[in-house]
Design a protein around this motif. Structure first.
Motif, PDB file in Angstrom:
ATOM      1  N   CYS A 259       0.804  -1.233   0.000  1.00  0.00           N
ATOM      2  CA  CYS A 259       0.000   0.000   0.000  1.00  0.00           C
ATOM      3  C   CYS A 259       0.833   1.277   0.000  1.00  0.00           C
ATOM      4  O   CYS A 259       0.283   2.372  -0.087  1.00  0.00           O
ATOM      5  CB  CYS A 259      -0.987  -0.027   1.153  1.00  0.00           C
ATOM      6  SG  CYS A 259      -2.186  -1.375   0.949  1.00  0.00           S
ATOM      7  N   CYS A 260       2.163   1.154   0.069  1.00  0.00           N
ATOM      8  CA  CYS A 260       2.990   2.364  -0.014  1.00  0.00           C
ATOM      9  C   CYS A 260       3.272   2.745  -1.468  1.00  0.00           C
ATOM     10  O   CYS A 260       3.669   3.875  -1.743  1.00  0.00           O
ATOM     11  CB  CYS A 260       4.299   2.177   0.745  1.00  0.00           C
ATOM     12  SG  CYS A 260       5.316   0.824   0.135  1.00  0.00           S
ATOM     13  N   TYR A 261       3.082   1.824  -2.414  1.00  0.00           N
ATOM     14  CA  TYR A 261       3.474   2.106  -3.796  1.00  0.00           C
ATOM     15  C   TYR A 261       2.802   3.344  -4.401  1.00  0.00           C
ATOM     16  O   TYR A 261       3.467   4.129  -5.077  1.00  0.00           O
ATOM     17  CB  TYR A 261       3.235   0.889  -4.697  1.00  0.00           C
ATOM     18  CG  TYR A 261       4.258  -0.215  -4.526  1.00  0.00           C
ATOM     19  CD1 TYR A 261       5.328  -0.081  -3.636  1.00  0.00           C
ATOM     20  CD2 TYR A 261       4.183  -1.382  -5.258  1.00  0.00           C
ATOM     21  CE1 TYR A 261       6.257  -1.091  -3.474  1.00  0.00           C
ATOM     22  CE2 TYR A 261       5.123  -2.401  -5.107  1.00  0.00           C
ATOM     23  CZ  TYR A 261       6.148  -2.245  -4.212  1.00  0.00           C
ATOM     24  OH  TYR A 261       7.073  -3.251  -4.072  1.00  0.00           O
TER      25      TYR A 261
ATOM     26  N   VAL B 218       2.000   5.942  -2.972  1.00  0.00           N
ATOM     27  CA  VAL B 218       2.410   7.157  -2.241  1.00  0.00           C
ATOM     28  C   VAL B 218       3.593   7.852  -2.917  1.00  0.00           C
ATOM     29  O   VAL B 218       3.614   9.087  -3.025  1.00  0.00           O
ATOM     30  CB  VAL B 218       2.759   6.803  -0.771  1.00  0.00           C
ATOM     31  CG1 VAL B 218       3.427   7.970  -0.061  1.00  0.00           C
ATOM     32  CG2 VAL B 218       1.518   6.337  -0.019  1.00  0.00           C
ATOM     33  N   TYR B 219       4.563   7.072  -3.398  1.00  0.00           N
ATOM     34  CA  TYR B 219       5.802   7.690  -3.910  1.00  0.00           C
ATOM     35  C   TYR B 219       5.552   8.620  -5.103  1.00  0.00           C
ATOM     36  O   TYR B 219       5.999   9.782  -5.073  1.00  0.00           O
ATOM     37  CB  TYR B 219       6.847   6.606  -4.236  1.00  0.00           C
ATOM     38  CG  TYR B 219       7.083   5.676  -3.072  1.00  0.00           C
ATOM     39  CD1 TYR B 219       7.632   6.161  -1.896  1.00  0.00           C
ATOM     40  CD2 TYR B 219       6.725   4.334  -3.128  1.00  0.00           C
ATOM     41  CE1 TYR B 219       7.823   5.327  -0.800  1.00  0.00           C
ATOM     42  CE2 TYR B 219       6.913   3.493  -2.043  1.00  0.00           C
ATOM     43  CZ  TYR B 219       7.456   3.990  -0.883  1.00  0.00           C
ATOM     44  OH  TYR B 219       7.638   3.174   0.196  1.00  0.00           O
ATOM     45  N   PRO B 220       4.846   8.170  -6.153  1.00  0.00           N
ATOM     46  CA  PRO B 220       4.595   9.110  -7.260  1.00  0.00           C
ATOM     47  C   PRO B 220       3.717  10.285  -6.834  1.00  0.00           C
ATOM     48  O   PRO B 220       3.897  11.399  -7.354  1.00  0.00           O
ATOM     49  CB  PRO B 220       3.900   8.266  -8.329  1.00  0.00           C
ATOM     50  CG  PRO B 220       3.477   7.008  -7.671  1.00  0.00           C
ATOM     51  CD  PRO B 220       4.356   6.810  -6.484  1.00  0.00           C
TER      52      PRO B 220
ATOM     53  N   ARG C 291      -1.885  -1.612   6.969  1.00  0.00           N
ATOM     54  CA  ARG C 291      -1.823  -0.229   7.448  1.00  0.00           C
ATOM     55  C   ARG C 291      -0.410   0.254   7.210  1.00  0.00           C
ATOM     56  O   ARG C 291       0.521  -0.145   7.894  1.00  0.00           O
ATOM     57  CB  ARG C 291      -2.157  -0.159   8.942  1.00  0.00           C
ATOM     58  CG  ARG C 291      -1.988   1.246   9.554  1.00  0.00           C
ATOM     59  CD  ARG C 291      -3.006   2.210   9.013  1.00  0.00           C
ATOM     60  NE  ARG C 291      -2.801   3.567   9.485  1.00  0.00           N
ATOM     61  CZ  ARG C 291      -3.405   4.093  10.549  1.00  0.00           C
ATOM     62  NH1 ARG C 291      -4.227   3.345  11.267  1.00  0.00           N
ATOM     63  NH2 ARG C 291      -3.199   5.337  10.899  1.00  0.00           N
ATOM     64  N   GLU C 292      -0.259   1.116   6.228  1.00  0.00           N
ATOM     65  CA  GLU C 292       1.083   1.551   5.826  1.00  0.00           C
ATOM     66  C   GLU C 292       1.330   2.999   6.206  1.00  0.00           C
ATOM     67  O   GLU C 292       0.477   3.866   5.962  1.00  0.00           O
ATOM     68  CB  GLU C 292       1.245   1.411   4.305  1.00  0.00           C
ATOM     69  CG  GLU C 292       1.659   0.022   3.884  1.00  0.00           C
ATOM     70  CD  GLU C 292       3.069  -0.054   3.323  1.00  0.00           C
ATOM     71  OE1 GLU C 292       3.889   0.859   3.562  1.00  0.00           O
ATOM     72  OE2 GLU C 292       3.340  -1.048   2.631  1.00  0.00           O
ATOM     73  N   ILE C 293       2.486   3.237   6.791  1.00  0.00           N
ATOM     74  CA  ILE C 293       2.949   4.601   7.027  1.00  0.00           C
ATOM     75  C   ILE C 293       4.325   4.720   6.367  1.00  0.00           C
ATOM     76  O   ILE C 293       5.137   3.790   6.438  1.00  0.00           O
ATOM     77  CB  ILE C 293       3.003   4.931   8.531  1.00  0.00           C
ATOM     78  CG1 ILE C 293       1.641   4.614   9.189  1.00  0.00           C
ATOM     79  CG2 ILE C 293       3.370   6.400   8.753  1.00  0.00           C
ATOM     80  CD1 ILE C 293       1.581   4.859  10.683  1.00  0.00           C
TER      81      ILE C 293
ATOM     82  N   ALA D  60      11.402   4.936   3.805  1.00  0.00           N
ATOM     83  CA  ALA D  60      11.160   3.729   4.599  1.00  0.00           C
ATOM     84  C   ALA D  60       9.660   3.618   4.780  1.00  0.00           C
ATOM     85  O   ALA D  60       8.940   4.622   4.697  1.00  0.00           O
ATOM     86  CB  ALA D  60      11.845   3.810   5.956  1.00  0.00           C
ATOM     87  N   CYS D  61       9.185   2.401   4.976  1.00  0.00           N
ATOM     88  CA  CYS D  61       7.765   2.248   5.237  1.00  0.00           C
ATOM     89  C   CYS D  61       7.564   1.193   6.314  1.00  0.00           C
ATOM     90  O   CYS D  61       8.439   0.360   6.557  1.00  0.00           O
ATOM     91  CB  CYS D  61       7.014   1.840   3.964  1.00  0.00           C
ATOM     92  SG  CYS D  61       7.383   0.173   3.405  1.00  0.00           S
ATOM     93  N   LEU D  62       6.432   1.306   6.980  1.00  0.00           N
ATOM     94  CA  LEU D  62       6.051   0.235   7.894  1.00  0.00           C
ATOM     95  C   LEU D  62       4.659  -0.210   7.512  1.00  0.00           C
ATOM     96  O   LEU D  62       3.836   0.584   7.045  1.00  0.00           O
ATOM     97  CB  LEU D  62       6.097   0.714   9.345  1.00  0.00           C
ATOM     98  CG  LEU D  62       4.971   1.601   9.840  1.00  0.00           C
ATOM     99  CD1 LEU D  62       3.823   0.780  10.395  1.00  0.00           C
ATOM    100  CD2 LEU D  62       5.505   2.504  10.918  1.00  0.00           C
TER     101      LEU D  62
END
Ligand code: ZN
Length: 311
Positions: free
Chosen positions: A128-130, A132-134, A174-176, A276-278
């Protein structure tokens, strides 16, 4: 087509039976995809809210994305090369009426009708972080100190069917995400590792932390995972569920400047940002709680209930 299913151990099968019998999971007919019963979903949401309370000092930017992402984004992450066995792409029909009829006939017989579909511009979200970056890169250069993004609890999909109920194909992650200068990103990752162990221990779980490697594909992948372990780039927080060994409930990944360079995330002072992600696997957290405290949620120890209910 039915994919190959990873067999579960006797204990995992018994735990799955119990989750189904108690109405915590709802059968759909395939391994690794379940509906969530009322108590299960209630605890999942309460755990998610607890993470939000613990994360408050981070003052994160909230973003929420659907469980599909542009195929181009998935391609840009390198996921297809690293995890070809886990990735899933949306295919759609673009044929004429004759082909539609042929396809429907095959589908009604439960025969393979995949040849009539073409690759669309979407993939299922594997992490679920993917997205976010773009999205952060599109905002332009970062300000000093970078940014924390809370992507909430969204569905992730990984095509690894298993009889182990803790290995879901579709699950809430749940991604941060932390994006910024290297020292700030590493410090954030370490802080969250400790916070997460404390958070899960506070719920009466026997949580421990260990370095880990991703399930990269093939022989070259095993070497990548070994490097990841050696450099301490991935940590997991584990607790017993129904496996012979504890199961990862949360993972912490330090990507160095990998995504920063790929997506053009630029530091205030120039150069690619570190990230970094969690990610908490929320269904796994609920299963660990059920395994530890019993399947009747109302009978859980009052100190555990206090964390989730009375806050
Ligand atoms: Zn991530």
């Amino acid at each position: 087509m039915s994919p190959q299913v990873l067999p579960g151990t006797e204990r995992q099968l018994a735990f799955r039976r119990e989750l189904l019998d108690r109405g915590h999971l709802i059968e759909t007919g395939v391994d690794g995809v379940y509906g969530l019963g009322p108590d299960f979903e209630d605890v999942r949401r309460r755990f998610d809210a607890l993470v939000t309370r613990v994360a408050a000092p981070d003052d994160a930017v909230r973003m929420h994305f659907p469980p599909v992402l542009p195929l181009r984004t998935l391609e840009a992450t390198g996921y297809v090369g690293s995890f070809p066995h886990l990735c899933s792409v949306v295919h759609a029909f673009e044929g004429d009426a004759v082909e539609a009829r042929t396809m429907a006939e095959l589908a009604e017989k439960h025969a393979d009708w995949g040849d009539h579909l073409v690759q669309s511009d979407l993939a299922l979200v594997p992490a679920c972080c993917y997205p976010v970056y773009p999205a952060i890169a599109a905002r332009g250069r970062l300000s000093v100190g970078g940014v924390v993004v809370d992507a909430g609890a969204a569905y992730a999909f990984r095509n690894e069917p298993s009889e182990d109920p803790a290995r879901l194909r579709a699950f809430h992650q749940r991604e941060i995400v932390r994006i910024g200068e290297p020292a700030a990103v590493e410090a954030w990752r370490d802080r969250w590792r400790d916070r997460s162990v404390a958070l899960l221990r506070g719920l009466g779980l026997d949580a421990t932390c260990d370095t880990a490697g991703d399930a990269f594909f093939g022989r070259a992948g095993r070497m990548l995972a070994a490097t990841q372990r050696r450099d301490g780039l991935k940590f997991e927080v584990l607790a017993p569920i129904a496996g012979d060994a504890p199961t990862a409930l949360a993972s912490f990944n330090y990507h160095r400047d990998h995504f920063g360079a790929l997506f053009g995330l630029e530091l205030a002072g120039g150069g690619p940002a570190h990230t970094a992600c969690l990610g908490f696997g929320e269904e796994r957290v609920v299963m660990a709680l059920l395994a530890a405290h019993g399947s009747a949620v109302s009978d859980w120890p009052s100190e555990v209930r206090a964390q989730l209910w009375e806050a």
